[in-house]
Design a protein around this motif. Sequence first.
Motif, PDB file in Angstrom:
ATOM      1  N   ILE A   4       0.833  -1.199   0.000  1.00 27.04           N
ATOM      2  CA  ILE A   4       0.000   0.000   0.000  1.00 27.04           C
ATOM      3  C   ILE A   4       0.871   1.254   0.000  1.00 27.04           C
ATOM      4  O   ILE A   4       0.651   2.177  -0.780  1.00 27.04           O
ATOM      5  N   SER A   5       1.869   1.279   0.866  1.00 25.42           N
ATOM      6  CA  SER A   5       2.757   2.448   0.940  1.00 25.42           C
ATOM      7  C   SER A   5       3.413   2.740  -0.400  1.00 25.42           C
ATOM      8  O   SER A   5       3.435   3.886  -0.847  1.00 25.42           O
ATOM      9  N   LYS A   6       3.942   1.701  -1.034  1.00 25.24           N
ATOM     10  CA  LYS A   6       4.589   1.883  -2.335  1.00 25.24           C
ATOM     11  C   LYS A   6       3.587   2.348  -3.387  1.00 25.24           C
ATOM     12  O   LYS A   6       3.873   3.232  -4.186  1.00 25.24           O
ATOM     13  N   GLY A   7       2.418   1.740  -3.409  1.00 17.75           N
ATOM     14  CA  GLY A   7       1.408   2.092  -4.404  1.00 17.75           C
ATOM     15  C   GLY A   7       0.889   3.513  -4.249  1.00 17.75           C
ATOM     16  O   GLY A   7       0.777   4.254  -5.224  1.00 17.75           O
ATOM     17  N   ILE A   8       0.627   3.911  -3.017  1.00 13.73           N
ATOM     18  CA  ILE A   8       0.099   5.245  -2.763  1.00 13.73           C
ATOM     19  C   ILE A   8       1.175   6.311  -2.976  1.00 13.73           C
ATOM     20  O   ILE A   8       0.908   7.374  -3.529  1.00 13.73           O
ATOM     21  N   SER A   9       2.384   6.020  -2.560  1.00 10.46           N
ATOM     22  CA  SER A   9       3.480   6.985  -2.706  1.00 10.46           C
ATOM     23  C   SER A   9       3.823   7.262  -4.163  1.00 10.46           C
ATOM     24  O   SER A   9       4.422   8.286  -4.471  1.00 10.46           O
TER      25      SER A   9
ATOM     26  N   GLU B  54      -8.155   9.576  -6.296  1.00 14.31           N
ATOM     27  CA  GLU B  54      -7.136   8.790  -6.991  1.00 14.31           C
ATOM     28  C   GLU B  54      -6.528   7.742  -6.052  1.00 14.31           C
ATOM     29  O   GLU B  54      -6.305   6.597  -6.440  1.00 14.31           O
ATOM     30  N   VAL B  55      -6.306   8.117  -4.795  1.00  9.81           N
ATOM     31  CA  VAL B  55      -5.780   7.173  -3.799  1.00  9.81           C
ATOM     32  C   VAL B  55      -6.799   6.060  -3.555  1.00  9.81           C
ATOM     33  O   VAL B  55      -6.451   4.876  -3.518  1.00  9.81           O
TER      34      VAL B  55
END
Length: 88
Positions: A19-24, A53-54
């Motif tokens: 999630i962190s990688k995808g959102i960042s 978008e998130v």
Amino acid sequence: METTIHIQNLKCGGCANTISKGISSIEAIQNVLVNVEESTITFSYDKEEQVEEVKNKLKSLGYPEDGEANTLGSKAKSYVSCAIGKMS
């Protein structure tokens, strides 16, 4: 601005990593914090459209917002995302 989104299917650190990688990767999204115990994601953004978008990115990864349909497909995507997150 900052917001917190409650999501479904968040189970572990592998999920949080994915999630962190995808959102960042979304432009102008910063300070991503994933809380596994509370199933929340907190982040900073510049424009309201970025929140949507998130949410769409989360759904595509298999972590829909609380209150949205949590289909078998979403659950399967989250398991795959979890496994990938554990390996990276």
